[in-house]
Design an enzyme around this catalytic site. Structure first.
Site, PDB file in Angstrom:
ATOM      1  N   SER A 136       0.819  -1.203   0.000  1.00  0.00           N
ATOM      2  CA  SER A 136       0.000   0.000   0.000  1.00  0.00           C
ATOM      3  C   SER A 136       0.859   1.261   0.000  1.00  0.00           C
ATOM      4  O   SER A 136       1.958   1.296   0.566  1.00  0.00           O
ATOM      5  CB  SER A 136      -0.902   0.008   1.246  1.00  0.00           C
ATOM      6  OG  SER A 136      -1.525   1.264   1.415  1.00  0.00           O
ATOM      7  N   TYR A 160      -2.234   5.523  -4.325  1.00  0.00           N
ATOM      8  CA  TYR A 160      -3.178   6.612  -4.129  1.00  0.00           C
ATOM      9  C   TYR A 160      -2.631   7.831  -4.881  1.00  0.00           C
ATOM     10  O   TYR A 160      -1.434   8.134  -4.789  1.00  0.00           O
ATOM     11  CB  TYR A 160      -3.310   6.975  -2.653  1.00  0.00           C
ATOM     12  CG  TYR A 160      -4.093   5.992  -1.814  1.00  0.00           C
ATOM     13  CD1 TYR A 160      -5.396   5.640  -2.140  1.00  0.00           C
ATOM     14  CD2 TYR A 160      -3.522   5.429  -0.678  1.00  0.00           C
ATOM     15  CE1 TYR A 160      -6.117   4.753  -1.368  1.00  0.00           C
ATOM     16  CE2 TYR A 160      -4.240   4.537   0.114  1.00  0.00           C
ATOM     17  CZ  TYR A 160      -5.533   4.198  -0.241  1.00  0.00           C
ATOM     18  OH  TYR A 160      -6.246   3.329   0.522  1.00  0.00           O
ATOM     19  N   THR A 186      -5.882   3.051  -7.323  1.00  0.00           N
ATOM     20  CA  THR A 186      -7.060   2.972  -6.458  1.00  0.00           C
ATOM     21  C   THR A 186      -7.928   4.221  -6.613  1.00  0.00           C
ATOM     22  O   THR A 186      -7.433   5.345  -6.535  1.00  0.00           O
ATOM     23  CB  THR A 186      -6.634   2.781  -4.997  1.00  0.00           C
ATOM     24  OG1 THR A 186      -5.911   1.549  -4.903  1.00  0.00           O
ATOM     25  CG2 THR A 186      -7.837   2.711  -4.073  1.00  0.00           C
ATOM     26  N   LYS A 276      -8.489  -0.382  -9.024  1.00  0.00           N
ATOM     27  CA  LYS A 276      -9.123  -0.993  -7.851  1.00  0.00           C
ATOM     28  C   LYS A 276     -10.184  -0.056  -7.277  1.00  0.00           C
ATOM     29  O   LYS A 276      -9.928   1.145  -7.119  1.00  0.00           O
ATOM     30  CB  LYS A 276      -8.071  -1.291  -6.781  1.00  0.00           C
ATOM     31  CG  LYS A 276      -8.615  -1.972  -5.524  1.00  0.00           C
ATOM     32  CD  LYS A 276      -7.471  -2.273  -4.558  1.00  0.00           C
ATOM     33  CE  LYS A 276      -7.934  -3.044  -3.347  1.00  0.00           C
ATOM     34  NZ  LYS A 276      -8.820  -2.254  -2.473  1.00  0.00           N
ATOM     35  N   HIS A 300     -13.582  -1.326  -1.009  1.00  0.00           N
ATOM     36  CA  HIS A 300     -12.542  -0.985  -0.035  1.00  0.00           C
ATOM     37  C   HIS A 300     -12.786  -1.692   1.304  1.00  0.00           C
ATOM     38  O   HIS A 300     -12.555  -1.127   2.374  1.00  0.00           O
ATOM     39  CB  HIS A 300     -12.451   0.526   0.172  1.00  0.00           C
ATOM     40  CG  HIS A 300     -11.059   1.017   0.438  1.00  0.00           C
ATOM     41  ND1 HIS A 300     -10.233   1.500  -0.551  1.00  0.00           N
ATOM     42  CD2 HIS A 300     -10.334   1.104   1.580  1.00  0.00           C
ATOM     43  CE1 HIS A 300      -9.075   1.867  -0.030  1.00  0.00           C
ATOM     44  NE2 HIS A 300      -9.110   1.641   1.276  1.00  0.00           N
TER      45      HIS A 300
END
Length: 427
Positions: A136, A160, A186, A276, A300
């Site tokens: 992540s 992100y 994402t 995603k 999520h």
């Protein structure tokens, strides 16, 4: 009449099967865990409330999470009889590479807070099992650190898009240089969801020492010993670490993220790109038309928009529309190998596990992640054998019925999203 006799010593001795006690506490408790829920119970016992609730909880009333898990319970399998499946091939091709199992480890933030081995444990366990690991943007181990933990396995990076675009661009470059083969763009986190458990617990990074946290720590000294005697807990990719989770997310995320950003990142990334957080058919079709390599149907983990669509319910519709042209994956709510088998039967090419992985991590570090993978592997194999299929390719929609519980009221079906062709580009 029953004939009775005195017990015979040799027969008594045959019944006395005593096992030598296992003095390794970690191995003993992990061996006793037969399901992911068992690992969750161990994790809750061993982890401070704020850290456990961050993993276990979801947004607002946690309705999305409950519905996602209920969806997997509301299925009916249809096995074929007299179809020997003595040996089962659970491997699959996904995004240009092989995975030994039809699932990988999803991106999770703040992972070293759950247990100090963090992403290194997840990456190394994934590498040993032959499945992908996803790091992540909000991870607590660096891109290079994950590569070192899983040097020969498949590493994916979840991105992100931040307010400061240059930070995101730098992460893309670093992941590519470190040999990560897939980028997971994402799209469901323009702002932070209302994660009420975290607010009530005052959850922050790093954790604050309050009267409440100290009292909660008393029966869990091992967690605090690990926390206080290992390197400082901080985000490996972000320079700012203070504040509540919501504050950190809102500082890092950007509600103006758009298709233009996807185009920019697509141009920078040399490997496969997956989007995603897709939650409807129209977006799925548009993304495939734009040339992405795959999509992940996900809300999520129920941590963003509560009452969002259930990914498993959405799966058959999306596969019918785009399944021939793209890789469709699914996450949210997976707690059993049978959930994974059902997803593959309904057309998913792959699945991702998040909480199931973290429960194992909290229960026993790297060995706990190994146990998570072993439990799911066993459940997948057994479910396939009972269905009478020897490979994932043999799984078909006919093997699964999604039983109805939530049925839209007539006239309340979702309307087509408005065209975004006229959306202004970013300056």
């Amino acid at each position: 009449m029953v004939t009775r006799q005195l017990p015979k010593i040799p027969e008594l001795l045959e019944l006395m099967q005593f096992k030598a006690p296992d003095l390794n506490g970690r191995r003993r408790r992990l061996t006793s865990a037969l399901t992911i829920d068992d690992l969750r119970t161990i994790a809750k016992r061993r982890t401070p409330k704020a850290a456990f609730d961050y993993t276990d909880g979801a947004a607002e009333g946690e309705i999305s999470l409950a519905r996602a898990r209920q969806a997997f319970q509301d299925i009916e399998f249809h096995p074929d009889i007299l179809r020997p499946a003595e040996s089962v091939d659970m491997s699959t091709e996904i995004l240009g590479g092989r995975s030994a199992l039809p699932f990988g480890i999803a991106p999770t933030g703040f992972t070293r807070l759950m247990q100090t081995e963090g992403e290194s444990a997840g990456a190394s366990a994934a590498g040993a099992a032959g499945i992908p690991f996803t790091l992540s943007t909000l991870g607590t181990t660096s891109i290079e650190g994950v590569r070192a933990a899983n040097p020969h396995g498949r590493n994916w990076f979840q991105l992100y898009v931040m307010r400061d675009r240059e930070i995101s661009y730098g992460l893309v470059k670093r992941a590519a240089e470190a040999g990560f083969d897939t980028l997971m763009f994402t799209v469901d986190t323009p702002v932070a969801g209302a994660r009420l458990r975290d607010k009530r617990n005052g959850f922050s990074i790093p954790p604050a020492l309050t009267v409440g946290t100290i009292v909660n720590a008393i029966p869990r000294p091992w967690w605090w010993i690990d926390f206080l005697t290992t390197p400082k807990l901080e985000f490996a990719s972000l320079t700012t670490t203070g504040g509540t989770v919501g504050e950190l997310l809102n500082a890092a995320m950007d509600p103006t993220i758009s298709y233009d950003d996807l185009e920019v990142i697509r141009g920078m990334w040399p490997g496969k790109i997956v989007v995603k957080g897709v939650q409807n058919v129209e977006d799925s079709k548009r993304l495939i038309d734009l040339g992405v390599d795959g999509i992940v149907l996900s809300n999520h983990g129920g941590r963003q928009l509560d009452r969002a669509p259930v990914p498993f319910h959405l799966l058959p519709q999306v596969v019918r529309e785009v399944g021939k042209d793209a890789t469709v994956m699914v996450d949210t709510g997976i707690m059993n190998g049978a959930d994974i088998v059902a997803s593959i039967a309904q057309g998913a090419k792959f699945t991702l596990i998040g909480r199931a992985y973290l429960y194992g991590l909290m229960a026993g570090g790297r060995q706990g992640v190994d146990r998570t993978i072993a439990i799911l592997r066993s459940e997948i194999e057994r479910t396939m054998q009972l269905l009478g299929v020897s490979s994932l390719e043999e799984l078909e929609p006919r093997h699964v019925t999604q039983l109805q519980r939530l049925v839209p009221i007539a006239g309340s079906a979702p309307r087509r999203a408005p065209s975004r062709a006229k959306t202004a580009s970013r300056a």
